[in-house]
Motif scaffolding. Structure first.
Motif, mmCIF file in Angstrom:
data_model
loop_
_atom_site.group_PDB
_atom_site.id
_atom_site.type_symbol
_atom_site.label_atom_id
_atom_site.label_comp_id
_atom_site.label_asym_id
_atom_site.label_seq_id
_atom_site.Cartn_x
_atom_site.Cartn_y
_atom_site.Cartn_z
ATOM 1 N N ALA A 11 -17.417 -16.480 -4.805
ATOM 2 C CA ALA A 11 -17.257 -17.927 -4.932
ATOM 3 C C ALA A 11 -18.216 -18.647 -4.003
ATOM 4 C CB ALA A 11 -15.810 -18.316 -4.605
ATOM 5 N N ALA A 12 -18.341 -18.158 -2.799
ATOM 6 C CA ALA A 12 -19.257 -18.791 -1.855
ATOM 7 C C ALA A 12 -20.690 -18.664 -2.334
ATOM 8 C CB ALA A 12 -19.103 -18.145 -0.473
ATOM 9 N N LEU A 13 -21.039 -17.494 -2.870
ATOM 10 C CA LEU A 13 -22.392 -17.283 -3.377
ATOM 11 C C LEU A 13 -22.719 -18.279 -4.473
ATOM 12 C CD1 LEU A 13 -24.953 -15.526 -3.449
ATOM 13 C CD2 LEU A 13 -23.802 -14.097 -5.139
ATOM 14 N N ALA A 14 -21.772 -18.496 -5.380
ATOM 15 C CA ALA A 14 -22.018 -19.421 -6.492
ATOM 16 C C ALA A 14 -22.205 -20.842 -5.987
ATOM 17 C CB ALA A 14 -20.856 -19.366 -7.485
ATOM 18 N N SER A 177 -17.914 -28.536 -27.099
ATOM 19 C CA SER A 177 -17.857 -27.329 -26.293
ATOM 20 C C SER A 177 -16.835 -27.485 -25.184
ATOM 21 C CB SER A 177 -19.251 -27.044 -25.702
ATOM 22 O OG SER A 177 -19.201 -25.964 -24.812
ATOM 23 N N GLY A 178 -16.439 -26.362 -24.608
ATOM 24 C CA GLY A 178 -15.501 -26.387 -23.497
ATOM 25 C C GLY A 178 -16.153 -26.707 -22.181
ATOM 26 N N TYR A 179 -17.481 -26.835 -22.142
ATOM 27 C CA TYR A 179 -18.194 -27.159 -20.919
ATOM 28 C C TYR A 179 -19.175 -28.294 -21.194
ATOM 29 C CZ TYR A 179 -21.664 -24.145 -23.182
ATOM 30 O OH TYR A 179 -22.532 -23.588 -24.086
ATOM 31 N N ALA A 180 -19.544 -29.005 -20.116
ATOM 32 C CA ALA A 180 -20.464 -30.136 -20.267
ATOM 33 C C ALA A 180 -21.912 -29.720 -20.049
ATOM 34 C CB ALA A 180 -20.100 -31.243 -19.279
ATOM 35 N N ARG A 181 -22.107 -28.697 -19.234
ATOM 36 C CA ARG A 181 -23.451 -28.245 -18.904
ATOM 37 C C ARG A 181 -23.411 -26.773 -18.540
ATOM 38 N NH1 ARG A 181 -26.773 -27.942 -14.284
ATOM 39 N NH2 ARG A 181 -25.093 -28.631 -12.891
ATOM 40 N N VAL A 182 -24.508 -26.079 -18.802
ATOM 41 C CA VAL A 182 -24.604 -24.666 -18.464
ATOM 42 C C VAL A 182 -25.978 -24.406 -17.860
ATOM 43 C CG1 VAL A 182 -25.367 -24.085 -20.808
ATOM 44 C CG2 VAL A 182 -24.410 -22.303 -19.348
ATOM 45 N N GLU A 183 -26.026 -23.526 -16.886
ATOM 46 C CA GLU A 183 -27.292 -23.090 -16.312
ATOM 47 C C GLU A 183 -27.518 -21.622 -16.651
ATOM 48 O OE1 GLU A 183 -27.346 -23.722 -12.123
ATOM 49 O OE2 GLU A 183 -27.204 -25.915 -12.273
ATOM 50 N N PHE A 184 -28.690 -21.316 -17.161
ATOM 51 C CA PHE A 184 -29.097 -19.945 -17.435
ATOM 52 C C PHE A 184 -30.122 -19.533 -16.378
ATOM 53 C CE2 PHE A 184 -28.091 -21.811 -21.618
ATOM 54 C CZ PHE A 184 -27.103 -20.941 -22.054
ATOM 55 N N ARG A 197 -23.967 -20.157 -15.442
ATOM 56 C CA ARG A 197 -23.030 -21.001 -14.695
ATOM 57 C C ARG A 197 -22.565 -22.158 -15.570
ATOM 58 N NH1 ARG A 197 -25.868 -21.529 -8.688
ATOM 59 N NH2 ARG A 197 -26.206 -19.290 -8.355
ATOM 60 N N TYR A 198 -21.262 -22.360 -15.629
ATOM 61 C CA TYR A 198 -20.670 -23.390 -16.481
ATOM 62 C C TYR A 198 -20.104 -24.522 -15.621
ATOM 63 C CZ TYR A 198 -20.920 -19.848 -20.145
ATOM 64 O OH TYR A 198 -21.366 -18.912 -21.042
ATOM 65 N N PHE A 199 -20.349 -25.756 -16.079
ATOM 66 C CA PHE A 199 -19.934 -26.941 -15.330
ATOM 67 C C PHE A 199 -19.122 -27.883 -16.221
ATOM 68 C CE2 PHE A 199 -23.745 -25.270 -13.492
ATOM 69 C CZ PHE A 199 -23.663 -25.487 -12.131
ATOM 70 N N LYS A 200 -18.130 -28.510 -15.621
ATOM 71 C CA LYS A 200 -17.410 -29.590 -16.277
ATOM 72 C C LYS A 200 -18.181 -30.900 -16.103
ATOM 73 C CE LYS A 200 -13.761 -27.239 -17.654
ATOM 74 N NZ LYS A 200 -13.448 -27.042 -19.101
ATOM 75 N N GLN A 201 -17.721 -31.934 -16.762
ATOM 76 C CA GLN A 201 -18.391 -33.229 -16.694
ATOM 77 C C GLN A 201 -18.408 -33.766 -15.269
ATOM 78 O OE1 GLN A 201 -19.588 -34.488 -19.703
ATOM 79 N NE2 GLN A 201 -20.700 -36.013 -18.525
ATOM 80 N N GLN A 202 -19.583 -34.236 -14.830
ATOM 81 C CA GLN A 202 -19.756 -34.915 -13.544
ATOM 82 C C GLN A 202 -19.297 -34.060 -12.354
ATOM 83 O OE1 GLN A 202 -17.705 -38.653 -14.148
ATOM 84 N NE2 GLN A 202 -19.511 -39.604 -15.053
ATOM 85 N N THR A 203 -19.630 -32.792 -12.395
ATOM 86 C CA THR A 203 -19.352 -31.905 -11.264
ATOM 87 C C THR A 203 -20.633 -31.180 -10.883
ATOM 88 O OG1 THR A 203 -18.679 -30.075 -12.710
ATOM 89 C CG2 THR A 203 -16.939 -31.549 -11.933
ATOM 90 N N ASP A 204 -20.746 -30.864 -9.585
ATOM 91 C CA ASP A 204 -21.928 -30.174 -9.085
ATOM 92 C C ASP A 204 -21.704 -28.687 -8.871
ATOM 93 O OD1 ASP A 204 -23.424 -32.562 -8.986
ATOM 94 O OD2 ASP A 204 -22.590 -33.061 -7.009
ATOM 95 N N SER A 205 -20.450 -28.270 -8.889
ATOM 96 C CA SER A 205 -20.127 -26.861 -8.665
ATOM 97 C C SER A 205 -19.617 -26.238 -9.962
ATOM 98 C CB SER A 205 -19.068 -26.718 -7.574
ATOM 99 O OG SER A 205 -19.546 -27.238 -6.348
ATOM 100 N N PRO A 206 -20.033 -25.028 -10.271
ATOM 101 C CA PRO A 206 -19.571 -24.390 -11.506
ATOM 102 C C PRO A 206 -18.102 -24.006 -11.428
ATOM 103 C CG PRO A 206 -20.827 -22.831 -10.209
ATOM 104 C CD PRO A 206 -20.943 -24.156 -9.501
#
Length: 274
Positions: A11-14, A177-184, A197-206
Motif C-alpha cells: 500500500a505504501a509503495l502504491a 466503468s467502475g473506475y474514473a481513470r486508470v494508469e498503465f 492502477r485504478y482511481f475513483k473520481q477526483q482522487t489522487d491515490s489508487p
C-alpha cells in the motif's frame, strides 16, 4: 520482492510511487497519438494471442484467512473479438460453474454464467461488470479485452518501476466503468503491462493496483505474458494472488467451445479437461 513487503508495504509503495505529470505539450483531456501508440503496443502484446491455462486464485483478507479457487481457462479471438471461457474445478461447491465472456461492439463484454444447479446459462447484467468476481479483488471488467479506442489517453514522462524503464499512460474510459481513470505502467523493452492502477473520481491515490510480476513473466509466441499477478484492493485491505499454470499459446481450439450450447453440455477444454 512484493510478497515480502506484505499488505502495508505494498500500500505504501502504491501511494509513494507518485505518477509523473503529463508530458510536455500534452494538455489534459486531449487525445495523444504518442499515448495511443504505447497502449496499442501493450494491448497487442497482451490480447493478440489465444491461450489455454489453469488459473489458481488465492484471496487474503485482513484477518489472514485464505480462500482458493481453481479454473480451467481458454481464450480465443473469433471474428476479431475475444472469447473467454473459465470453468471452476475447485473448490468442490463451485466445480462445473462456468463463465463465458464475449467481446461486443460496444467496447465491453457480454458475460454469462452457468450454474450446475440451474443447468442453464444466465447473462450477467452490464450493471454488474464492476462487481467483485467470485469474492476476489478482480471484477468481470478486469477480464475484458482492452482497445486503444476505449480510452482518452495521455502519455506521462518515462520513469522506472522495479529498476526497469517504463512508460506511463493515464487513461479515462470512454464507456461506463467502475473506475474514473486508470494508469498503465508499461515496460519499454517488451510492452508488458507491469502495473495497472485504478482511481475513483477526483482522487489522487489508487483504490486498486494490479501487479504483473516481472520475475514471473514468460516469453511465449513473441509475447511477454504474466504467470503470476498480485491484485491489491487498497480500499478493502485485501489481496488476491493469481497463478497462471500450464500456459500454452495458440492451442488451436475449436470455435464451438466458446458457445452457449457447448457450455450447457459441459464440453471440456481440450488439453485441460476430460
Amino acid at each position: 520482492m512484493l510478497r515480502s513487503l506484505g499488505r502495508a508495504g505494498l500500500a505504501a509503495l502504491a501511494v509513494l510511487s507518485v505518477s509523473p505529470a503529463p508530458a510536455a505539450g500534452e494538455a489534459e483531456g486531449e487525445r495523444s497519438p504518442a499515448a495511443d501508440r504505447v497502449l496499442e503496443r501493450a494491448f497487442r502484446n497482451r490480447y493478440e494471442i489465444d491461450t489455454r491455462e489453469f488459473i489458481e486464485v488465492v484471496v487474503r483478507n485482513p484477518e489472514s484467512e485464505l480462500s482458493r479457487r481453481r479454473l480451467a481457462v481458454a481464450t480465443k479471438r473469433i471474428g476479431g473479438r475475444l472469447h473467454s471461457l473459465g470453468r471452476f474445478t475447485a473448490p468442490e461447491y463451485l466445480r462445473g460453474m462456468t463463465i463465458l465472456s464475449i467481446e461486443n461492439a460496444r467496447g465491453s463484454g457480454d458475460h454469462f454464467v452457468y450454474l450446475r444447479e440451474l443447468a442453464k446459462l444466465r447473462r450477467i447484467s452490464i450493471g454488474h461488470r464492476a462487481d467483485a468476481f467470485m469474492g476476489t479483488d478482480l471484477t468481470y471488467e478486469d477480464f475484458e479485452r482492452r482497445r486503444v479506442e476505449h480510452y482518452r489517453a495521455e502519455l506521462w514522462p518515462p520513469t522506472v518501476l522495479g529498476g526497469e524503464p517504463v512508460d506511463v499512460v493515464s487513461a479515462a474510459p470512454r464507456y461506463p466503468s467502475g473506475y474514473a481513470r486508470v494508469e498503465f505502467w508499461i515496460a519499454r523493452s517488451d510492452a508488458a503491462i507491469l502495473e495497472t492502477r485504478y482511481f475513483k473520481q477526483q482522487t489522487d491515490s489508487p483504490y486498486k493496483v494490479i501487479h504483473a510480476l516481472r520475475a514471473d513473466t514468460q516469453q511465449l509466441g513473441g509475447h511477454a505474458l504474466p504467470t503470476r499477478i498480485l491484485v491489491e484492493n487498497l480500499a478493502r485491505g485485501t489481496q488476491t494472488e493469481v497463478w497462471i499454470q500450464q500456459l500454452s499459446v495458440d492451442p488451436g481450439l475449436d470455435d464451438a467451445i466458446f458457445s452457449a450450447a457447448a457450455v450447457e453440455i459441459g464440453r471440456p477444454i481440450p488439453g485441460l479437461e476430460r
